[in-house]
Design a protein around this motif. Sequence first.
Motif, PDB file in Angstrom:
ATOM      1  N   GLY A 199       0.806  -1.224   0.000  1.00  0.00           N
ATOM      2  CA  GLY A 199       0.000   0.000   0.000  1.00  0.00           C
ATOM      3  C   GLY A 199       0.836   1.269   0.000  1.00  0.00           C
ATOM      4  N   ARG A 200       2.166   1.132  -0.197  1.00  0.00           N
ATOM      5  CA  ARG A 200       3.014   2.334  -0.218  1.00  0.00           C
ATOM      6  C   ARG A 200       2.839   3.064  -1.550  1.00  0.00           C
ATOM      7  N   PHE A 201       2.744   2.289  -2.616  1.00  0.00           N
ATOM      8  CA  PHE A 201       2.395   2.827  -3.931  1.00  0.00           C
ATOM      9  C   PHE A 201       1.008   2.324  -4.298  1.00  0.00           C
ATOM     10  N   ASP A 202       0.318   3.114  -5.153  1.00  0.00           N
ATOM     11  CA  ASP A 202      -1.006   2.691  -5.624  1.00  0.00           C
ATOM     12  C   ASP A 202      -0.906   1.902  -6.929  1.00  0.00           C
ATOM     13  N   GLY A 203       0.184   2.099  -7.674  1.00  0.00           N
ATOM     14  CA  GLY A 203       0.303   1.369  -8.939  1.00  0.00           C
ATOM     15  C   GLY A 203       1.722   1.379  -9.494  1.00  0.00           C
ATOM     16  N   PHE A 204       1.982   0.414 -10.360  1.00  0.00           N
ATOM     17  CA  PHE A 204       3.312   0.226 -10.980  1.00  0.00           C
ATOM     18  C   PHE A 204       3.120  -0.251 -12.401  1.00  0.00           C
ATOM     19  N   TRP A 205       3.946   0.253 -13.331  1.00  0.00           N
ATOM     20  CA  TRP A 205       3.929  -0.296 -14.697  1.00  0.00           C
ATOM     21  C   TRP A 205       5.339  -0.309 -15.236  1.00  0.00           C
ATOM     22  N   GLU A 206       5.626  -1.252 -16.111  1.00  0.00           N
ATOM     23  CA  GLU A 206       6.960  -1.307 -16.743  1.00  0.00           C
ATOM     24  C   GLU A 206       6.917  -2.260 -17.935  1.00  0.00           C
ATOM     25  N   ILE A 207       7.815  -2.003 -18.922  1.00  0.00           N
ATOM     26  CA  ILE A 207       7.953  -2.938 -20.054  1.00  0.00           C
ATOM     27  C   ILE A 207       9.277  -3.690 -19.962  1.00  0.00           C
TER      28      ILE A 207
END
Length: 269
Positions: A199-207
Amino acid sequence: MFEEYTKVAIETAKKAGKILQEGFGSSFKISSKEGKNNLVTEYDNRSEEFIIENLRKHFPEFSFLAEESGKTENGNKCEFVWVIDPLDGTVNYAHNLPIFSVSIALTKQKEILCGVIYNPMLDELFVAEKGKGSYLNSAKLSVSLCDDLDSSFLVTGFPYNIDTNPGHCVDQFVQMLKRGIPVRRLGSAALDLAYVAAGRFDGFWEINLNPWDVAAGVLLVQEAGGLVTQYNKEPYWISDNNILATNGLIHDQLSETLIACYLEINNGN
Ligand code: IPD
Ligand code: CA
Ligand code: CA
């Protein structure tokens, strides 16, 4: 409460973390692989050798997919595969920046049975087992409750070959920043995912990540109540080319923003 394989993965990740911690800040050997900024230190190898040896001692028939030594099948092809990143955050480690982790997951065909991520510098142990939840040093984890992308706190990363193959990751990053959304780049995809689970970040994305970067973290996010898909919300597997992991509540909004940015550039707007 955990299965034997999770207990062994925990013990192994903690000991490997100690190896990394002992080497941290010392004068170790650093070399490059596939491109000048894709580094490998002698501690990547030391950690991986220890992890494989220790896991093999307990589960001699299991196979391995590890970053530095690749695939090892131990004679008979076994459907249980340990997926290992012995040091996630090598560039940080090589520059004495204490943001890195050990990541170990056990997969069986297209299922992740357990995932362990250990940050030795903070003594933070993230553990997930299929159906049993996600934990940080024994405290149960839940993803965040933020449901508005514009109020969210995000994290992403960039591939080593970004100079020759930028994809759309820089544009997507800029797009988020222009909306005023705080986005971090920590340099350890395993920690990025563990922090979404916490819950420290709300979202993550990466390629362009590899299975060893994400396997443990994907289960951590899922078992903490989050959602992991490809950018276009198609089901995700650890060998897929792009990953979107969120608390579930901002998933549609983040997916739409990533895809819209991609389409805008492809249509030349
Ligand atoms: C890297 C880290 C980084 C991500 C890179 C990965 P490594 O792994 O996870 O956050 O952006 O794409 O390759 O090389 O430090 O194990
Ligand atoms: Ca990695
Ligand atoms: Ca690594």
